[in-house]
Write a protein that holds these residues in place. Structure first.
Motif, PDB file in Angstrom:
ATOM      1  N   PRO A 175      54.240  31.780  44.958  1.00  0.00           N
ATOM      2  CA  PRO A 175      54.479  32.100  43.546  1.00  0.00           C
ATOM      3  C   PRO A 175      55.692  31.334  43.031  1.00  0.00           C
ATOM      4  CG  PRO A 175      55.272  33.864  44.954  1.00  0.00           C
ATOM      5  CD  PRO A 175      54.585  32.877  45.854  1.00  0.00           C
ATOM      6  N   THR A 210      47.290  41.000  45.524  1.00  0.00           N
ATOM      7  CA  THR A 210      46.271  41.989  45.892  1.00  0.00           C
ATOM      8  C   THR A 210      44.870  41.395  45.790  1.00  0.00           C
ATOM      9  OG1 THR A 210      46.391  42.827  43.625  1.00  0.00           O
ATOM     10  CG2 THR A 210      47.632  44.039  45.293  1.00  0.00           C
ATOM     11  N   GLY A 211      44.708  40.146  46.207  1.00  0.00           N
ATOM     12  CA  GLY A 211      43.368  39.557  46.328  1.00  0.00           C
ATOM     13  C   GLY A 211      42.749  40.019  47.642  1.00  0.00           C
ATOM     14  N   ALA A 212      41.677  39.340  48.059  1.00  0.00           N
ATOM     15  CA  ALA A 212      40.994  39.726  49.299  1.00  0.00           C
ATOM     16  C   ALA A 212      41.973  39.723  50.476  1.00  0.00           C
ATOM     17  CB  ALA A 212      39.836  38.767  49.567  1.00  0.00           C
ATOM     18  N   THR A 213      42.881  38.752  50.489  1.00  0.00           N
ATOM     19  CA  THR A 213      43.872  38.661  51.570  1.00  0.00           C
ATOM     20  C   THR A 213      44.864  39.812  51.492  1.00  0.00           C
ATOM     21  OG1 THR A 213      43.694  36.256  51.550  1.00  0.00           O
ATOM     22  CG2 THR A 213      45.672  37.190  52.558  1.00  0.00           C
ATOM     23  N   ARG A 233      49.738  42.458  40.395  1.00  0.00           N
ATOM     24  CA  ARG A 233      49.611  41.917  39.043  1.00  0.00           C
ATOM     25  C   ARG A 233      48.242  42.262  38.468  1.00  0.00           C
ATOM     26  NH1 ARG A 233      51.162  35.717  38.176  1.00  0.00           N
ATOM     27  NH2 ARG A 233      49.115  35.307  39.097  1.00  0.00           N
ATOM     28  N   THR A 234      47.198  42.022  39.259  1.00  0.00           N
ATOM     29  CA  THR A 234      45.838  42.333  38.802  1.00  0.00           C
ATOM     30  C   THR A 234      45.136  43.161  39.871  1.00  0.00           C
ATOM     31  OG1 THR A 234      45.787  40.155  37.741  1.00  0.00           O
ATOM     32  CG2 THR A 234      43.697  41.332  37.901  1.00  0.00           C
ATOM     33  N   ARG A 353      35.146  38.663  39.834  1.00  0.00           N
ATOM     34  CA  ARG A 353      36.053  37.978  40.743  1.00  0.00           C
ATOM     35  C   ARG A 353      35.503  38.244  42.140  1.00  0.00           C
ATOM     36  NH1 ARG A 353      42.222  38.949  40.092  1.00  0.00           N
ATOM     37  NH2 ARG A 353      42.658  37.119  38.828  1.00  0.00           N
ATOM     38  N   ARG A 354      36.003  37.526  43.110  1.00  0.00           N
ATOM     39  CA  ARG A 354      35.547  37.704  44.489  1.00  0.00           C
ATOM     40  C   ARG A 354      35.877  39.148  44.912  1.00  0.00           C
ATOM     41  NH1 ARG A 354      36.140  38.884  50.087  1.00  0.00           N
ATOM     42  NH2 ARG A 354      35.907  36.999  51.304  1.00  0.00           N
ATOM     43  N   TRP A 516      40.508  32.218  41.078  1.00  0.00           N
ATOM     44  CA  TRP A 516      40.401  30.926  41.765  1.00  0.00           C
ATOM     45  C   TRP A 516      38.996  30.351  41.596  1.00  0.00           C
ATOM     46  CZ3 TRP A 516      36.794  30.263  45.529  1.00  0.00           C
ATOM     47  CH2 TRP A 516      36.380  31.371  46.272  1.00  0.00           C
ATOM     48  N   ASN A 523      50.349  29.414  39.555  1.00  0.00           N
ATOM     49  CA  ASN A 523      51.489  28.850  40.295  1.00  0.00           C
ATOM     50  C   ASN A 523      51.402  27.328  40.414  1.00  0.00           C
ATOM     51  OD1 ASN A 523      52.480  31.506  40.878  1.00  0.00           O
ATOM     52  ND2 ASN A 523      50.810  31.682  42.368  1.00  0.00           N
TER      53      ASN A 523
HETATM   54  P1  NA7 Z   1      43.522  35.394  45.535  1.00  0.00           P
HETATM   55  O1  NA7 Z   1      42.260  36.114  45.486  1.00  0.00           O
HETATM   56  O2  NA7 Z   1      43.715  34.227  44.635  1.00  0.00           O
HETATM   57  O3  NA7 Z   1      44.687  36.449  45.282  1.00  0.00           O
HETATM   58  C1  NA7 Z   1      46.025  36.084  45.072  1.00  0.00           C
HETATM   59  C2  NA7 Z   1      46.782  37.295  44.642  1.00  0.00           C
HETATM   60  O4  NA7 Z   1      48.161  36.959  44.453  1.00  0.00           O
HETATM   61  C3  NA7 Z   1      46.286  37.859  43.312  1.00  0.00           C
HETATM   62  O5  NA7 Z   1      46.403  39.242  43.351  1.00  0.00           O
HETATM   63  C4  NA7 Z   1      47.283  37.246  42.329  1.00  0.00           C
HETATM   64  O6  NA7 Z   1      47.385  37.943  41.129  1.00  0.00           O
HETATM   65  C5  NA7 Z   1      48.550  37.345  43.135  1.00  0.00           C
HETATM   66  N1  NA7 Z   1      49.586  36.437  42.666  1.00  0.00           N
HETATM   67  C6  NA7 Z   1      49.545  35.093  42.648  1.00  0.00           C
HETATM   68  N2  NA7 Z   1      50.686  34.615  42.139  1.00  0.00           N
HETATM   69  C7  NA7 Z   1      51.455  35.663  41.830  1.00  0.00           C
HETATM   70  C8  NA7 Z   1      52.732  35.796  41.270  1.00  0.00           C
HETATM   71  N3  NA7 Z   1      53.440  34.724  40.904  1.00  0.00           N
HETATM   72  N4  NA7 Z   1      53.227  37.031  41.099  1.00  0.00           N
HETATM   73  C9  NA7 Z   1      52.498  38.100  41.472  1.00  0.00           C
HETATM   74  N5  NA7 Z   1      51.279  38.052  42.001  1.00  0.00           N
HETATM   75  C10 NA7 Z   1      50.760  36.833  42.182  1.00  0.00           C
HETATM   76  O7  NA7 Z   1      43.840  34.859  47.005  1.00  0.00           O
HETATM   77  P2  NA7 Z   1      43.480  35.555  48.386  1.00  0.00           P
HETATM   78  O8  NA7 Z   1      44.198  34.820  49.453  1.00  0.00           O
HETATM   79  O9  NA7 Z   1      43.657  37.013  48.318  1.00  0.00           O
HETATM   80  O10 NA7 Z   1      41.966  35.315  48.526  1.00  0.00           O
HETATM   81  C11 NA7 Z   1      41.454  34.008  48.471  1.00  0.00           C
HETATM   82  C12 NA7 Z   1      40.097  33.987  49.060  1.00  0.00           C
HETATM   83  O11 NA7 Z   1      40.222  33.873  50.483  1.00  0.00           O
HETATM   84  C13 NA7 Z   1      39.280  35.185  48.888  1.00  0.00           C
HETATM   85  O12 NA7 Z   1      38.627  35.257  47.712  1.00  0.00           O
HETATM   86  C14 NA7 Z   1      38.339  35.093  50.071  1.00  0.00           C
HETATM   87  O13 NA7 Z   1      37.221  34.315  49.745  1.00  0.00           O
HETATM   88  C15 NA7 Z   1      39.140  34.485  51.120  1.00  0.00           C
HETATM   89  P3  NA7 Z   1      46.391  37.589  39.892  1.00  0.00           P
HETATM   90  O14 NA7 Z   1      45.057  38.105  40.334  1.00  0.00           O
HETATM   91  O15 NA7 Z   1      46.403  36.089  39.765  1.00  0.00           O
HETATM   92  O16 NA7 Z   1      46.982  38.284  38.744  1.00  0.00           O
END
Ligand code: NA7
Length: 560
Positions: A175, A210-213, A233-234, A353-354, A516, A523
């Motif tokens: 980030p 809070t994505g999949a990871t 964030r989301t 979203r995924r 994504w 970022n």
């Molecule tokens: P993701 O799904 O892109 O998730 C990244 C997470 O990080 C998401 O919750 C983002 O919030 C958060 N994020 C990114 N930058 C920031 C900043 N600057 N501040 C706060 N939060 C932030 O990546 P993953 O690694 O979880 O998953 C990727 C893929 O790998 C997944 O779909 C699988 O196929 C395996 P946002 O949602 O952007 O508000």
């Protein structure tokens, strides 16, 4: 723990001569190799196996010190498949299918890494793989119809064909928060997780993302951390994974069924075992609908996303209903109603979203040692030496985990200085979104082939990667049999495919959402505008198109 990698473009000239001596002459006497593959992950390993069968001199450059790609790097706590293990393994070798027993329906990272190492050993792949070798640049030379491939450490080699197997989620992004370097505790991006285990016992831990990871990490870390704070964030629409161990009897049955399993994966939209239900959401009674969704929610894997009614990802009203169903589940599972509301997505519908699959994620927020910070309410201002400062408070931590995702799909390409005929840079060419032919070739970049490149279909990765690598192999064989040394997409071919990819995504709700999958990464500079990054027509249609090109004798390509 460290969280970044530097990419240095070396000088040209001198290193070429040095590398010629190092690698020896290739089958084409003037070149070091017939083919260079970038990456020894799921697709690179298989591509190597196939090209070797053609008798080519192949060299794989891999940045890591071992094979596995995604499954080499992502060793963060809780990392595991969301695809059924027995649909994810390679299908090309009957012997391999006979020999390998999966331990869990959704294998964790160590098992998958073991599997890919087994494959590398089983087929003696390592002798053509050079580890700790990050490719920093690749330049096409028209005079020799070849590529010069430069490594970060200054080495270099020449090759007729350059094949990228760089993955779709391999360029991790931190980030853009001030003060990250000042933090005095341990910190790490999930992608660069260290090989030695990290002990969270009694530690104050933060997870950002809070994505999949993030969902997998949070669930695992919460089990042992002294205290865990999640910075969200989301919120995501997560659904239960329902993992289980595979008994010997089950494995026996799976093995007996492999032909049917792989055949079914070929027929489905995303190459998963789950096929879209042909019914529309409103073609059944509310009771039938509810019962169907309850069933999907109680079953393992992506069924609720990939095996749902045919219109949940296209029809707003249908999507709202399934989202309401998931919201009810979150409210049932999270005790504090205020926290439950924070965990329910408001800015996108289910499946756009995924979908992260989880194993007790929502219950984590019922634990006394876990706190959720909604950074929309109280934004992170900076990282301070002792922790994280939001607009409301300073939180102190021993460990900060960045689960902040990837510069997806094109990011790994952007990090290599790839220059085609006329010195045009691929990054520049794709500035406003990728343009490819079948997600495999790029006009202006002769002899470059991408396994699982942008605008290919995503989904159950190895199923799609095997097809993609086979297609590349067939094209290379075609060229060699005819003495062709220059294979290129035409501008018209690339424009037509790109238009088709864009048309195929029309009407899909995911295109209206930042993620994504639509090329958004806040970022990364220049990645703030939504683009179509992958083919959304489904794998059966994708393969149909690709086969038509082969059947037509590759007349859409420029061959010389
Ligand atoms: P993701 O799904 O892109 O998730 C990244 C997470 O990080 C998401 O919750 C983002 O919030 C958060 N994020 C990114 N930058 C920031 C900043 N600057 N501040 C706060 N939060 C932030 O990546 P993953 O690694 O979880 O998953 C990727 C893929 O790998 C997944 O779909 C699988 O196929 C395996 P946002 O949602 O952007 O508000």
């Amino acid at each position: 723990m460290s969280h970044s990698a530097n990419h240095v473009v070396p000088e040209r000239g001198a290193v070429i001569a040095a590398s010629r001596a190092a690698y020896g002459p290739g089958a084409d006497a003037a070149l070091d190799c017939d083919a260079v593959i970038i990456g020894a992950g799921v697709s690179g390993l298989y591509q190597l196996y196939r090209l070797r069968e053609l008798g080519l001199k192949v060299r794989v450059f891999e940045a890591g010190s071992g094979v596995g790609g995604t499954w080499y790097w992502n060793r963060y706590p809780g990392a595991r498949f969301d695809s059924e293990s027995w649909t994810y393994g390679y299908s090309f070798s009957q012997e391999l299918l006979e020999e390998w027993d999966w331990q869990e329906h959704f294998a964790a990272q160590p098992e998958t890494e073991r599997y890919l190492n087994y494959v590398a050993d089983r087929f003696d792949l390592r002798r053509d793989i050079q580890f700790n070798s990050r490719v920093s640049a690749a330049h096409y030379r028209e005079e020799t119809r070849s590529w010069d491939v430069f490594l970060e450490d200054g080495r270099c080699c020449s090759t007729r064909f350059l094949i990228t197997a760089v993955g779709v989620l391999s360029a991790a992004t931190m980030p853009r928060i001030p003060g990250i370097e000042a933090f005095q505790g341990q910190s790490c991006h999930t992608h660069y997780w260290p090989k030695q285990p990290v002990d969270f016992t009694g530690k104050r831990v933060a997870v950002i993302g809070t994505g999949a990871t993030g969902v997998q990490t949070i669930t695992e870390v919460a089990k042992t951390a002294g205290h865990l704070t999640v910075f969200q964030r989301t919120p995501q629409w997560c659904a239960p994974l329902h993992n289980a161990r595979i008994t010997r009897e089950e494995m026996r049955r799976i093995r007996a069924n492999y032909p049917e399993i792989f055949a079914r994966c070929q027929e489905t939209f995303g190459c998963f075992i789950h096929a879209t239900d042909p019914r529309g959401t409103f073609e059944v009674t509310p009771e039938e609908r509810e019962a169907f969704w309850e069933k999907l929610y109680s079953e393992p894997g992506f069924g609720i996303w990939m095996g749902n009614f045919r219109d949940i990802l296209t029809d707003r009203a249908a999507n709202r209903l399934i989202s309401d169903f998931l919201a009810r589940k979150i409210r049932q599972r999270v005790k504090d109603p205020a926290i439950a509301e924070k965990l329910i997505p408001k800015n996108h519908g289910f499946g756009t979203r995924r979908v992260p699959l989880e194993s007790g994620y929502y219950e984590v927020y019922n634990q006394p040692n876990v706190r959720l910070v909604d950074i929309n309410e109280t934004p992170i201002e900076r990282i301070v030496p002792t922790g994280i400062k939001t607009s409301a408070a300073v939180y102190e931590f021993d460990i900060i985990i960045y689960a902040t995702g990837f510069d997806a799909i094109t990011g790994a390409f952007d990090r290599i200085d790839i220059r085609g005929a006329d010195g045009v840079s691929l990054k520049q060419k794709w500035q406003n979104g990728p343009q490819t032919f079948l997600g495999i070739l790029v006009d202006g970049f002769p002899n470059l082939m991408m396994v699982m490149g942008p605008h290919a279909g995503l989904g159950n990765f190895p199923r799609a990667a095997e097809y993609s690598a086979d297609w590349v192999t067939r094209l290379v064989r075609f060229a060699r049999e005819r003495g062709l040394t220059r294979i290129a997409a035409t501008a018209q071919g690339a424009a037509a495919w790109t238009e088709h990819v864009i048309a195929a995504s029309e009407g899909l709700l995911f295109t209206e959402v930042d993620s994504w999958m639509t090329g958004i990464n806040r970022n990364v500079e220049g990645k703030q505008v939504r683009r179509i990054m992958r083919y959304s027509g489904g794998h059966p249609k994708f393969r149909e198109r690709c086969e038509a090109v082969v059947d037509g004798g590759y007349r859409e390509l420029s061959l010389a």
